[in-house]
Design a protein around this motif. Structure first.
Motif, PDB file in Angstrom:
ATOM      1  N   ALA A 159       0.828  -1.208   0.000  1.00  0.00           N
ATOM      2  CA  ALA A 159       0.000   0.000   0.000  1.00  0.00           C
ATOM      3  C   ALA A 159       0.864   1.260   0.000  1.00  0.00           C
ATOM      4  N   ALA A 160       0.317   2.311  -0.579  1.00  0.00           N
ATOM      5  CA  ALA A 160       1.054   3.575  -0.668  1.00  0.00           C
ATOM      6  C   ALA A 160       1.314   4.194   0.699  1.00  0.00           C
ATOM      7  N   ASP A 161       0.442   3.881   1.681  1.00  0.00           N
ATOM      8  CA  ASP A 161       0.590   4.488   3.003  1.00  0.00           C
ATOM      9  C   ASP A 161       1.304   3.570   3.999  1.00  0.00           C
ATOM     10  N   SER A 162       1.958   2.536   3.499  1.00  0.00           N
ATOM     11  CA  SER A 162       2.690   1.625   4.375  1.00  0.00           C
ATOM     12  C   SER A 162       3.849   2.348   5.058  1.00  0.00           C
ATOM     13  N   PRO A 163       4.011   2.165   6.368  1.00  0.00           N
ATOM     14  CA  PRO A 163       5.043   2.919   7.102  1.00  0.00           C
ATOM     15  C   PRO A 163       6.461   2.735   6.574  1.00  0.00           C
ATOM     16  N   HIS A 164       6.778   1.579   6.019  1.00  0.00           N
ATOM     17  CA  HIS A 164       8.165   1.363   5.586  1.00  0.00           C
ATOM     18  C   HIS A 164       8.573   2.330   4.493  1.00  0.00           C
ATOM     19  N   ARG A 165       7.599   2.854   3.779  1.00  0.00           N
ATOM     20  CA  ARG A 165       7.907   3.801   2.702  1.00  0.00           C
ATOM     21  C   ARG A 165       8.368   5.156   3.235  1.00  0.00           C
ATOM     22  N   LYS A 166       8.099   5.411   4.510  1.00  0.00           N
ATOM     23  CA  LYS A 166       8.465   6.688   5.114  1.00  0.00           C
ATOM     24  C   LYS A 166       9.642   6.563   6.076  1.00  0.00           C
ATOM     25  N   ALA A 167      10.342   5.453   5.994  1.00  0.00           N
ATOM     26  CA  ALA A 167      11.430   5.203   6.940  1.00  0.00           C
ATOM     27  C   ALA A 167      12.475   6.323   6.933  1.00  0.00           C
ATOM     28  N   ALA A 168      12.736   6.895   5.778  1.00  0.00           N
ATOM     29  CA  ALA A 168      13.767   7.930   5.674  1.00  0.00           C
ATOM     30  C   ALA A 168      13.416   9.183   6.466  1.00  0.00           C
ATOM     31  N   SER A 169      12.147   9.346   6.810  1.00  0.00           N
ATOM     32  CA  SER A 169      11.726  10.535   7.563  1.00  0.00           C
ATOM     33  C   SER A 169      11.736  10.318   9.073  1.00  0.00           C
ATOM     34  N   ILE A 170      11.949   9.090   9.509  1.00  0.00           N
ATOM     35  CA  ILE A 170      11.895   8.769  10.939  1.00  0.00           C
ATOM     36  C   ILE A 170      13.207   9.130  11.621  1.00  0.00           C
ATOM     37  N   LYS A 171      13.111   9.912  12.680  1.00  0.00           N
ATOM     38  CA  LYS A 171      14.274  10.204  13.525  1.00  0.00           C
ATOM     39  C   LYS A 171      14.177   9.470  14.861  1.00  0.00           C
ATOM     40  N   ALA A 172      13.012   8.958  15.159  1.00  0.00           N
ATOM     41  CA  ALA A 172      12.770   8.282  16.431  1.00  0.00           C
ATOM     42  C   ALA A 172      13.464   6.926  16.475  1.00  0.00           C
TER      43      ALA A 172
END
Length: 245
Positions: A159-172
């Protein structure tokens, strides 16, 4: 332990939420957002929030299904045994998208600010809340310093909203606890999530709880496991102790 019932204004309406605080740490400014599972806010989630608040944190438990309120209440042990209830829950799940919760999370953070909780924030989600806890961390990286998912589903789906696609934005710092066998988060998704987090240089742990079933952490769930829940608790409190304090 004090629970405060609050109302949070979002772009789409008013979300009810419970805010839990410990009387022993009234001046603490750090907070945790607890993203619910598919059965909605209820005493079982309050129990988890109260336990976290006992560690000195403020804990916000928002109703993610507020757009469809009133609904339920649902009992986790029996919710899917009745086809009508199952259909209602399935409709609530499909009608509450990741993007909706991502937008709502900005309002949740504003609500914490309004309560004087202006410090770092941790997130934790169970079941459907797991992906939302990670997506919140990716969307608000300057505020959320720790994110945990337990038996979260579809953390690395197509899915387009899958969290793994946004991994580069995670600082936590990220912790993911998975059920031993979970159709909503199969091994290929675990591998995909691990690779995405590694490539993004996110500090993370993905841990498999062998023998546990989807829902093992939540006390009113039919597959609740006290030993596994205690293990989850130790991992969660360690994560927050090392990042929020």
């Amino acid at each position: 332990m004090a629970k405060q019932d609050i109302q949070i204004k979002t772009e789409d309406g008013i979300a009810k939420a419970g805010l839990f605080r410990s009387a022993t740490a009234p001046s603490s400014k750090v907070a945790i957002i607890l993203y619910m599972d598919a059965f909605g806010p209820r005493p079982a989630l309050d129990q988890i929030a109260e336990k976290l608040a006992g560690q000195g944190y403020a804990v916000l438990v928002p109703d993610l299904f507020y757009r469809n309120a009133p609904y339920g209440p649902f009992e986790a042990k029996t919710a899917f045994s009745d086809e009508k209830r199952k259909a209602v829950i399935t409709g609530l799940l499909s009608g509450t998208t990741q993007d909706m919760t991502i937008r709502d999370s900005g309002a949740f953070l504003d609500a914490l600010d309004a309560e004087g909780l202006t410090g770092p924030v941790g997130t934790v989600g169970y079941c459907m809340g797991g992906a939302r806890a990670l997506n919140a961390a990716a969307t608000y990286p300057d505020r959320i310093v720790a994110a945990a998912s337990f038996h979260g589903g579809n953390l690395a789906s197509d899915a387009a909203d899958s969290p793994h696609r946004k991994a580069a934005s995670i600082k936590a710092r990220v912790y993911v606890g998975t059920a031993g066998v979970d159709r909503s988060f199969p091994p290929e998704q675990a591998a995909r999530l691990a690779e995405a987090l590694r490539a993004a240089e996110v500090d993370h742990v993905i841990e498999n709880y062998a023998g546990m079933a989807h829902g093992w952490c939540v006390p009113d769930h039919s597959v609740f496991n006290a030993t596994g829940a205690e293990r989850h608790w130790k991992r969660l409190t360690t994560l927050f102790a090392e990042t929020l304090e």
